[in-house]
Motif scaffolding. Structure first.
Motif, PDB file in Angstrom:
ATOM      1  N   GLY A 195      -2.630  32.367  -3.798  1.00  0.00           N
ATOM      2  CA  GLY A 195      -2.319  33.632  -4.539  1.00  0.00           C
ATOM      3  C   GLY A 195      -3.475  33.845  -5.518  1.00  0.00           C
ATOM      4  O   GLY A 195      -4.046  33.071  -5.941  1.00  0.00           O
ATOM      5  N   SER A 196      -3.806  35.223  -5.927  1.00  0.00           N
ATOM      6  CA  SER A 196      -5.108  35.405  -6.565  1.00  0.00           C
ATOM      7  C   SER A 196      -4.944  34.890  -8.117  1.00  0.00           C
ATOM      8  O   SER A 196      -5.784  34.457  -8.471  1.00  0.00           O
ATOM      9  CB  SER A 196      -5.173  36.922  -6.470  1.00  0.00           C
ATOM     10  N   VAL A 197      -3.744  35.424  -8.605  1.00  0.00           N
ATOM     11  CA  VAL A 197      -3.614  34.817  -9.865  1.00  0.00           C
ATOM     12  C   VAL A 197      -3.892  33.476 -10.108  1.00  0.00           C
ATOM     13  O   VAL A 197      -4.693  32.889 -11.292  1.00  0.00           O
ATOM     14  CB  VAL A 197      -2.176  35.079 -10.360  1.00  0.00           C
ATOM     15  N   ALA A 198      -3.337  32.577  -9.492  1.00  0.00           N
ATOM     16  CA  ALA A 198      -3.623  30.966  -9.557  1.00  0.00           C
ATOM     17  C   ALA A 198      -5.036  30.600  -9.394  1.00  0.00           C
ATOM     18  O   ALA A 198      -5.600  29.884 -10.184  1.00  0.00           O
ATOM     19  CB  ALA A 198      -2.875  30.184  -8.377  1.00  0.00           C
ATOM     20  N   VAL A 199      -5.788  31.329  -8.354  1.00  0.00           N
ATOM     21  CA  VAL A 199      -7.362  30.907  -8.259  1.00  0.00           C
ATOM     22  C   VAL A 199      -7.975  31.499  -9.385  1.00  0.00           C
ATOM     23  O   VAL A 199      -8.893  30.849  -9.772  1.00  0.00           O
ATOM     24  CB  VAL A 199      -7.644  31.644  -7.015  1.00  0.00           C
ATOM     25  N   VAL A 200      -7.873  32.568  -9.674  1.00  0.00           N
ATOM     26  CA  VAL A 200      -8.303  33.524 -10.906  1.00  0.00           C
ATOM     27  C   VAL A 200      -8.433  32.568 -12.132  1.00  0.00           C
ATOM     28  O   VAL A 200      -9.228  32.211 -12.925  1.00  0.00           O
ATOM     29  CB  VAL A 200      -8.096  34.894 -11.188  1.00  0.00           C
ATOM     30  N   ALA A 201      -7.056  32.030 -12.170  1.00  0.00           N
ATOM     31  CA  ALA A 201      -6.668  31.354 -13.744  1.00  0.00           C
ATOM     32  C   ALA A 201      -7.542  30.023 -13.675  1.00  0.00           C
ATOM     33  O   ALA A 201      -8.147  29.541 -14.646  1.00  0.00           O
ATOM     34  CB  ALA A 201      -5.420  31.156 -13.831  1.00  0.00           C
ATOM     35  N   ARG A 202      -7.478  29.259 -12.535  1.00  0.00           N
ATOM     36  CA  ARG A 202      -8.235  28.099 -12.432  1.00  0.00           C
ATOM     37  C   ARG A 202      -9.775  28.451 -12.416  1.00  0.00           C
ATOM     38  O   ARG A 202     -10.266  27.413 -13.301  1.00  0.00           O
ATOM     39  CB  ARG A 202      -7.902  27.535 -10.934  1.00  0.00           C
ATOM     40  N   LEU A 203     -10.210  29.249 -11.985  1.00  0.00           N
ATOM     41  CA  LEU A 203     -11.660  29.702 -12.128  1.00  0.00           C
ATOM     42  C   LEU A 203     -12.121  29.956 -13.766  1.00  0.00           C
ATOM     43  O   LEU A 203     -13.078  29.410 -13.995  1.00  0.00           O
ATOM     44  CB  LEU A 203     -12.191  30.516 -11.037  1.00  0.00           C
ATOM     45  N   LEU A 204     -11.313  30.599 -14.143  1.00  0.00           N
ATOM     46  CA  LEU A 204     -11.479  30.867 -15.815  1.00  0.00           C
ATOM     47  C   LEU A 204     -11.088  29.621 -16.676  1.00  0.00           C
ATOM     48  O   LEU A 204     -12.023  29.461 -17.586  1.00  0.00           O
ATOM     49  CB  LEU A 204     -10.610  32.132 -16.161  1.00  0.00           C
ATOM     50  N   ASP A 205     -10.412  28.748 -16.265  1.00  0.00           N
ATOM     51  CA  ASP A 205     -10.305  27.618 -17.023  1.00  0.00           C
ATOM     52  C   ASP A 205     -11.427  26.724 -16.803  1.00  0.00           C
ATOM     53  O   ASP A 205     -11.823  26.258 -17.831  1.00  0.00           O
ATOM     54  CB  ASP A 205      -8.990  26.866 -16.448  1.00  0.00           C
ATOM     55  N   GLN A 206     -11.893  26.730 -15.487  1.00  0.00           N
ATOM     56  CA  GLN A 206     -12.943  25.865 -15.327  1.00  0.00           C
ATOM     57  C   GLN A 206     -14.365  26.243 -15.908  1.00  0.00           C
ATOM     58  O   GLN A 206     -15.069  25.598 -16.638  1.00  0.00           O
ATOM     59  CB  GLN A 206     -13.236  25.630 -13.809  1.00  0.00           C
TER      60      GLN A 206
END
Length: 403
Positions: free
Chosen positions: A277-288
């Motif tokens: 899912g895009s939301v989960a991946v975008v959230a992870r990238l922004l967190d990292q």
């Protein structure tokens, strides 16, 4: 202040340094030389003492100046946040014309081009070299091997006349595409570079509408001013290395994060977004890292026009509708509240992902496309004085440490 009487005109200053007026103004634009505006606001004058000081420095065609070197070229330029190929809008050319036509424009401003196909013995030599590599070898490694093999069997590789170099280049690109391992049999009517490369990179049928996106990508990536790999090709050409060697030098410079870009990373990110899912991946990238790969380009503050062009072509007829929906969702999520625009890296990754190509296909597309630009710069370099890239070296000596 020095008055105009004691200063030299542009023509006089150029003669004093032994360069062309265009080179003189390149020195000015890089801060290496100052000039004085005339009373009319248009005429330029130069201090003879400053010119004499510059003339005593080691002569080199490249001048270190802050963020780069100066290389005169008419092949391409970035102006008004657009990419131009010899004065023509690169995005418009890539969208409406074949890659072969784009290459021909870069090489000779529209002169008729030879067929982009290699003799059977060239293709066989390239295929044998590519097949000799281990199964896990990257497409870029196979491309390098093919270029070296084709150059080795071409008896006329040292013919550096412009018309001969263009024949060599068209032959090489044709042999390069036909020498790579294929994922599907070549269609009998597949003649263009994009059609033939499609079957190398994906097992999907080569539909005209989907192949058009690959053709557009090739055109958009053909050149991008003077990058490190382009400079490597020009340095080799200045030593009068044949075109295969110049392209080989560029290919090895291409292998690094600065030149190869983030296409493979974006491709893998889209695979994850489809799965998680895009939301989960975008959230992870922004967190990292608080940033998303494939968005924002320092040379195009208002957005990379190449990325938007390729995405628009893909959206009209995506190779795989389901995967394209994943791309759209990722774009929408990544741009939420953010004015960031997708780059050409994102566009190429969207192509490779939706077409079921491997993650390293984007770098292979870049390598094939950039052959056109490297050849154009090589042709320019052959017209210059040989061996002109000779920067001065400063020896550094270690100080002895005392106990």
């Amino acid at each position: 202040m020095t008055d105009e009487v004691s200063l030299l005109s542009t023509a006089e200053a150029a003669r004093r340094l032994g360069v062309k007026p265009a080179t003189l103004y390149a020195y000015v634009s890089r801060g290496l030389l100052s000039r004085v505006r005339g009373a009319d606001g248009r005429t330029s004058f130069f201090d003879p003492a400053e010119l004499d000081s510059m003339a005593q420095q080691p002569r080199t065609p490249v001048a270190a100046a802050g963020n780069g070197v100066v290389v005169r070229t008419a092949v391409s330029e970035i102006r008004d946040q657009r990419l131009w190929y010899r004065g023509r809008d690169a995005c418009e050319m890539a969208r409406t014309e074949s890659f072969e036509a784009v290459a021909g424009w870069l090489w000779s401003a529209g002169r008729p081009m030879p067929p982009f196909a290699g003799p059977a013995e060239f293709v066989e030599a390239g295929r044998a070299a590519a097949d000799a590599l281990p199964d896990g070898a990257r497409l870029l490694d196979r491309i390098r091997a093919i270029v070296a093999a084709v150059g080795a069997v071409d008896p006329l590789r040292a013919d550096l006349r412009p018309e001969a170099v263009m024949v060599t280049a068209a032959t090489l690109i044709g042999a390069l595409v036909d020498g790579l391992p294929r994922r599907r049999e070549r269609d009998a009517d597949a003649e263009s570079v994009a059609q033939r490369l499609w079957g190398v990179l994906t097992s999907l049928p080569a539909e005209p509408t989907t192949v058009a996106s690959l053709n557009t990508a090739l055109g958009l990536l053909a050149d991008h001013a003077v990058t490190a790999s382009t400079l490597a090709a020009r340095v080799a050409a200045s030593a009068r290395a044949h075109p295969y060697a110049a392209i080989g030098a560029a290919l090895y410079s291409l292998d690094g994060p600065v030149e190869s870009g983030t296409t493979a990373l974006v491709h893998r990110t889209l695979v994850e977004a489809e799965r998680d899912g895009s939301v989960a991946v975008v959230a992870r990238l922004l967190d990292q890292a608080n940033q998303l790969p494939g968005f924002g380009h320092p040379l195009y503050p208002d957005g990379d026009p190449r990325g938007r062009t390729l995405i628009d072509v893909l959206a009209a007829e995506p190779p795989h509708r389901g995967r394209w929906e994943a791309v759209e969702q990722f774009l929408a999520t990544g741009q939420r509240g953010r004015p960031l625009a997708p780059t050409i890296d994102f566009g190429v990754a969207a192509l490779t992902f939706t077409a079921g190509m491997p993650a390293d296909a984007g770098l292979a597309i870049l390598a094939v496309a950039r052959c056109a630009g490297w050849v154009a710069h090589t042709l320019e370099e052959y017209a210059e004085e040989p061996d002109r890239f000779r920067p001065s070296a400063e020896t550094q000596r270690r100080s002895r440490l005392r106990p």
